[in-house]
Design a protein around this motif. Structure first.
Motif, PDB file in Angstrom:
ATOM      1  N   GLY A 117       0.898  -1.176  -0.093  1.00 38.68           N
ATOM      2  CA  GLY A 117      -0.032  -0.033  -0.188  1.00 38.68           C
ATOM      3  C   GLY A 117       0.899   1.152   0.142  1.00 38.68           C
ATOM      4  N   ALA A 118       0.242   2.430  -0.302  1.00 42.90           N
ATOM      5  CA  ALA A 118       0.913   3.759  -0.314  1.00 42.90           C
ATOM      6  C   ALA A 118       0.206   4.628   0.683  1.00 42.90           C
ATOM      7  CB  ALA A 118       1.068   3.975  -1.535  1.00 42.90           C
ATOM      8  N   PHE A 119       1.056   5.377   0.929  1.00 44.02           N
ATOM      9  CA  PHE A 119       0.460   6.741   2.024  1.00 44.02           C
ATOM     10  C   PHE A 119       1.118   7.969   1.649  1.00 44.02           C
ATOM     11  CE2 PHE A 119       0.173   9.027   6.006  1.00 44.02           C
ATOM     12  CZ  PHE A 119      -1.047   8.704   6.513  1.00 44.02           C
ATOM     13  N   ILE A 120       0.328   8.668   1.077  1.00 47.45           N
ATOM     14  CA  ILE A 120       0.799   9.920   0.263  1.00 47.45           C
ATOM     15  C   ILE A 120       0.557  11.237   1.056  1.00 47.45           C
ATOM     16  CG2 ILE A 120       0.481  11.279  -1.765  1.00 47.45           C
ATOM     17  CD1 ILE A 120       1.805   8.349  -2.028  1.00 47.45           C
ATOM     18  N   LEU A 121       1.415  11.867   1.494  1.00 45.73           N
ATOM     19  CA  LEU A 121       1.588  12.858   2.174  1.00 45.73           C
ATOM     20  C   LEU A 121       1.722  14.402   1.456  1.00 45.73           C
ATOM     21  CD1 LEU A 121       4.014  11.725   4.947  1.00 45.73           C
ATOM     22  CD2 LEU A 121       1.712  12.517   5.540  1.00 45.73           C
ATOM     23  N   ASP A 122       0.612  15.134   1.584  1.00 44.89           N
ATOM     24  CA  ASP A 122       0.336  16.564   0.865  1.00 44.89           C
ATOM     25  C   ASP A 122       0.969  16.360  -0.494  1.00 44.89           C
ATOM     26  OD1 ASP A 122      -1.155  18.761   1.718  1.00 44.89           O
ATOM     27  OD2 ASP A 122       0.839  19.790   0.942  1.00 44.89           O
ATOM     28  N   GLN A 123       0.543  15.603  -1.433  1.00 47.36           N
ATOM     29  CA  GLN A 123       1.025  15.522  -2.737  1.00 47.36           C
ATOM     30  C   GLN A 123       0.160  15.543  -3.625  1.00 47.36           C
ATOM     31  OE1 GLN A 123       4.110  16.564  -4.143  1.00 47.36           O
ATOM     32  NE2 GLN A 123       2.955  16.589  -5.893  1.00 47.36           N
ATOM     33  N   THR A 124      -0.320  16.368  -4.597  1.00 50.41           N
ATOM     34  CA  THR A 124      -1.299  16.174  -5.764  1.00 50.41           C
ATOM     35  C   THR A 124      -0.653  15.478  -6.964  1.00 50.41           C
ATOM     36  OG1 THR A 124      -2.776  17.326  -7.136  1.00 50.41           O
ATOM     37  CG2 THR A 124      -0.855  18.503  -6.758  1.00 50.41           C
ATOM     38  N   PRO A 125      -1.436  14.677  -7.422  1.00 45.61           N
ATOM     39  CA  PRO A 125      -0.709  13.825  -8.649  1.00 45.61           C
ATOM     40  C   PRO A 125      -0.509  14.831  -9.895  1.00 45.61           C
ATOM     41  CG  PRO A 125      -3.071  13.500  -8.418  1.00 45.61           C
ATOM     42  CD  PRO A 125      -2.903  14.277  -7.247  1.00 45.61           C
TER      43      PRO A 125
END
Length: 265
Positions: A117-125
Motif C-alpha cells: 500500500g502507499a501513504f501519500i503526504l500532501d502531494q497532488t498527482p
C-alpha cells in the motif's frame, strides 16, 4: 539515525537507515528534504512493531550528489533497486511531496505487485492546473517554473512544530550536506510537469492521501479528488497543518499512518 549505503546500477551511492523489525515501511522525503526528517513516524512505527526504512534519494540527505539521473524516472528506478537490494517483500511506501511522486514513478515502471500500500503526504498527482484538474499548485498557470527556485520558496509550515520536533529538525538540517538546488533543477522541473492521474486509475492497491488543511502548495481538496481516482483510495485532512504535515502535526500523522497500516495486515 545510522546510515548505510548501496550502489545503484548507474554507480551512485545512496543512503538508507533501518530501525525495528516486522512489516517494512519505506519513507521518502520531499524535494530538498531527507529521510531522517521522518523521525517522528519512524519512532511511532517501530514502537508499533514495524520495520522502518528511511531512504535518501539521490542528491538528498546523505546520498551522493551525482551529475546525472535527475529525473522522476531515475528516482523510481532507485527506489526499485533499494527494495531489491534489501530484499523487501511487499513494503508499505510512504512519501511526502516529491517523495510521493517517486512512489508514483516506481509504480508506473514496475507495477504494484511488490507493494502492500502507499501513504501519500500532501502531494497532488498533477501540479499544473488545467481545465480538467483544479487541485494543482496555487496560481500554477502563471508561474515561471524555470526560475521558481531563484526566489523565496513557500514556507512548508502553517505553524512551527511544537515540542522536541523543531529543535531536532534544526540540528539535523545543520549537520547534513547542503542541498544542491542548481544540480537538481531538472528533477524539480520534471516533478512539476508530471501527471500521475492515469496511473492512479490503474492501481488496485490501497492508497491513502493525507493533506494539510492549510498547505501553501495546493488545496487540501486534492486529497479527496486523488482518492476518487483510485479503485481503493481513501483520504484524510489534518486541520491547522501545512505542507510538512508529518512534522507540524506528527501525532495526528502517526495516528493516520498506523490506522492505514493496520487495515493492510
Amino acid at each position: 539515525m545510522d546510515f548505510q549505503h548501496f550502489t545503484t546500477s548507474d554507480q551512485v551511492q545512496l543512503a538508507f537507515s533501518i530501525k525495528g523489525s516486522g512489516q517494512p515501511i519505506v519513507f521518502l522525503s520531499g524535494y530538498g528534504g531527507a529521510g531522517e526528517d521522518f523521525f517522528p513516524q519512524v519512532n511511532s512505527c517501530v514502537k508499533a512493531g514495524y520495520k522502518a526504512i528511511v531512504f535518501d534519494r539521490r542528491s538528498h540527505g546523505y546520498s551522493e550528489n551525482p551529475v546525472h539521473g535527475h529525473s522522476m524516472q531515475r528516482h523510481g528506478q532507485d527506489l526499485a533497486e533499494l527494495l531489491d537490494y534489501l530484499g523487501l517483500i511487499k513494503p508499505i511506501l510512504v512519501g511526502q511531496s516529491m517523495g510521493a511522486s517517486t512512489i508514483f514513478s516506481y509504480l508506473n515502471q514496475y507495477g504494484e505487485d511488490n507493494c502492500r500500500g502507499a501513504f501519500i503526504l500532501d502531494q497532488t498527482p498533477k501540479i499544473i492546473n488545467s481545465a480538467d484538474w483544479e487541485y494543482g499548485m496555487y496560481n500554477s498557470e502563471n508561474i515561471d517554473f524555470d526560475h521558481y527556485l531563484d526566489g523565496e520558496l513557500p514556507n512548508p509550515f502553517y505553524k512551527l512544530p511544537k515540542g522536541f520536533v523543531l529543535p531536532r529538525l534544526l540540528v539535523q538540517m545543520k549537520r547534513r550536506p547542503k542541498f544542491d538546488f542548481a544540480m537538481t533543477k531538472p528533477l524539480f522541473l520534471d516533478h512539476m510537469n508530471s501527471d500521475w492521474r492515469e496511473l492512479l486509475q490503474r492501481l488496485s492497491m490501497p492508497i491513502h492521501f493525507l493533506a494539510g488543511e492549510h498547505s501553501p502548495m495546493w488545496p487540501a481538496a486534492h486529497a479527496e479528488a486523488s482518492a476518487a481516482l483510485c479503485v481503493n483510495g481513501t483520504f484524510s485532512i489534518i486541520e491547522n497543518a501545512g505542507h510538512a504535515v508529518n512534522l507540524e502535526k506528527a501525532k495526528e500523522t502517526n495516528q493516520a499512518l498506523l490506522e492505514f497500516t493496520k487495515r493492510l495486515s
